[in-house]
Design a protein around this motif. Structure first.
Motif, mmCIF file in Angstrom:
data_model
loop_
_atom_site.group_PDB
_atom_site.id
_atom_site.type_symbol
_atom_site.label_atom_id
_atom_site.label_comp_id
_atom_site.label_asym_id
_atom_site.label_seq_id
_atom_site.Cartn_x
_atom_site.Cartn_y
_atom_site.Cartn_z
ATOM 1 N N ARG A 258 0.843 -1.203 0.000
ATOM 2 C CA ARG A 258 0.000 0.000 0.000
ATOM 3 C C ARG A 258 0.880 1.257 0.000
ATOM 4 N N GLU B 43 2.225 1.944 -3.398
ATOM 5 C CA GLU B 43 1.229 2.596 -4.253
ATOM 6 C C GLU B 43 1.169 4.098 -3.961
ATOM 7 N N MET B 44 1.191 4.424 -2.677
ATOM 8 C CA MET B 44 1.132 5.850 -2.284
ATOM 9 C C MET B 44 2.374 6.581 -2.776
ATOM 10 N N PHE C 299 -3.452 7.312 -4.224
ATOM 11 C CA PHE C 299 -4.087 7.369 -2.900
ATOM 12 C C PHE C 299 -5.527 6.892 -3.008
ATOM 13 N N ASP C 300 -6.070 6.433 -1.854
ATOM 14 C CA ASP C 300 -7.436 5.912 -1.820
ATOM 15 C C ASP C 300 -8.457 7.067 -1.734
#
Lengths: 365, 159
Positions: free
Chosen positions: A12, A15-16, A21-22
């Motif tokens: 995660r 990815e950031m 970002f989510d």
């Protein structure tokens, strides 16, 4: 090298790091967004903020069983703590809990600087011993009102956070009471004197009550109501301004606790009138315990000495505070009446206890 | 308020005098915490020009809110009081003794505090529509005591 959880976290973060970002959380609770509040003169209180969306207290606490705050969006995979057994609003609620929490926060005091300790003065031995014995009794009983809520708080559904917050202030209040009476006993050349076996009987009944509401009825209304009157007695009999101040400050806290208890029992009985018998049963036990406690020498004699102005006038002192017991009973019955419980005809102890009656019973003319 | 001019007790002006001092001493009341209750002072046995239900009885209502009191009014009878209130009742003679004691000492001595006077129900009585209302007198007792302690700040005359 790392386990699955850590690897998932690292993925995660990777990815950031790449800019992905989510941000779903930003739009997760549209019903609760845009909330407006207006602080009052005392600041921003809980009563000020718990409005609209956030004022919706469910009759049945949320089934997710987590510490997630009421009014937020709770993700489906939020794990339950599996600790909450008090999930019905009626089991804990009181319409004044929010207000009492705000008041408790606002009216905190401390035993270190709010009591004029510098005004302590050397007292005659019998008076100092009487004050210290009274303090010993209060040190012994006060923290039951901390232990009892502490025992139940983690079982109260988190949707009823107002009640938990109020109970937390009560625990702090009781800590302060235990602390201030211990300080007074140790501060003026005296010390702690005799514990009270009869108190333990009442304290055990409070701590071992089967459910929260019966425990609360016994403690908040019955126990704290009686102690409130004893605090008033303490102020009345105080030999110096130091004790006067201590008892007045403690009295204020105790009256808050009683106010919660009365309103909780009212709320409960309005929804569960069939449970009235259980409340009466625990009060039967409480009344017998307090009766024994009231007449224990270490409880009544120091007050009689203070009321008489010295041990040589202890009998006069007994007569002067003869009204104390009936006052405690009267206020107790009136509080139960406000809560919707008619107790007078069910009492298992006398409503009055005059010296004259006792002499008559002893065959003394 | 001229601090050397005596104010008549009981009167709206006398209670307004205390309210005004409460405003001047807001920091003290902030330290004690907010007060949220309505107090009715009942004075019995005074001069016969009273507007109360019985000759010589007078009623004054003071509404405490936050760190002050914004409403003071004389009532013709207790029925005019706000629904939520407690009553402090004593004879003019008792009120006079308490106020003079506060004035003489700067604050009450051990035998003239509100709790001392009310606890045995004589010479001062605290009552209310129900016990919870009476309990507000205990809940805000220190603040109410400070309110009356301000009577030390100005001379009082009596009817």
């Amino acid at each position: 090298m790392y386990n699955a959880v850590v690897n998932e976290g690292l993925d995660r973060m990777s990815e950031m790091a790449r800019g992905n970002f989510d941000l779903d959380w930003m739009d997760s609770n549209p019903a609760g967004w845009g909330h407006e509040v207006k602080p009052g003169k005392t600041g921003l209180t809980l009563c000020d903020v718990e409005t609209g969306h956030y004022d919706q207290v469910p009759e049945h606490g949320s089934s997710h069983g987590s510490l997630a705050p009421r009014g937020c969006m709770v993700p489906d995979d939020t794990p339950s703590l599996d600790m909450y057994t008090l999930n019905e609003m009626s089991e804990v609620w009181s319409d004044n809990a929010r207000h009492l929490y705000d008041e408790a926060c606002n009216r905190q005091w401390n035993s270190t600087t709010d009591v004029p300790w510098h005004k302590l003065e050397k007292l005659p031995d019998d008076i100092e011993k009487s004050v210290c014995q009274m303090c010993t009794g209060f040190v012994e009983v006060e923290f039951v009102a901390g232990d009892m809520p502490a025992k139940w708080m983690c079982h109260i559904n988190h949707d009823f956070h107002e009640v938990k917050l109020f109970l937390a202030t009560q625990i702090m209040d009781e800590a302060r009471h235990m602390d201030v009476f211990r300080k007074r006993a140790l501060a003026n050349g005296g010390g702690l004197l005799m514990a009270s076996p009869a108190s333990e009987e009442l304290l055990a009944a409070i701590l071992q009550a089967n459910d929260y509401t019966t425990a609360s009825s016994l403690m908040h209304i019955f126990g704290e109501g009686f102690i409130l009157t004893l605090f008033r007695t303490g102020e009345f009999l105080a030999p110096t301004e130091v004790e006067k101040t201590i008892f007045r400050l403690c009295m204020q806290d105790e009256a808050r606790h009683v106010a919660y208890g009365v309103k909780h029992l009212k709320y409960f009985l309005e929804r569960h009138p069939e449970r009235e018998g259980e409340i009466h049963s625990i009060l039967d036990a409480g009344e017998q315990a307090i009766f024994r406690l009231t007449l224990e020498p270490q409880t009544i004699e120091p007050r009689a000495i203070l009321a008489g102005g010295g041990i040589e006038n202890i009998e006069l002192g007994m007569a002067r505070i003869g009204f104390l017991y009936s006052k405690q009973i009267r206020e107790y019955l009136h509080r139960l009446k406000v809560a919707g419980l008619e107790r007078e005809s069910r009492m298992v102890i006398p409503a009055e206890l005059s010296v004259e009656t006792l002499l008559e019973r002893a065959g003394v003319a | 308020m001229g601090k050397n001019k005596a104010i008549l007790f009981p009167s709206e002006d006398w209670f307004r005098g205390l309210v005004s001092l409460m405003g001047e001493q807001e920091a003290t009341y902030r330290e004690l915490g907010a007060t949220d209750c309505t107090m009715v002072v009942k004075v019995t046995g005074g001069a016969s020009q009273g507007t109360g239900e019985d000759e010589g009885e007078k009623f004054f209502e003071v509404v405490f809110e936050d760190y002050g009191a914004d409403k003071v009014r004389e009532l013709a009878s207790i029925e005019e009081a706000s629904a939520s209130h407690f009553v402090l009742e004593a004879s003019l003679e008792t009120w006079r003794e308490m106020i003079d004691n506060i004035r003489d000492n700067g604050s009450p001595d051990l035998e003239h505090t509100l709790n001392y006077l009310t606890f045995p129900d004589d010479p001062m009585l605290v009552t209310g529509p129900d016990q919870l209302e009476v309990d507000t007198f205990y809940r805000y007792n220190e603040s109410l005591q400070r309110f009356f302690n301000a009577a030390a700040e100005f001379p009082t005359s009596y009817a």
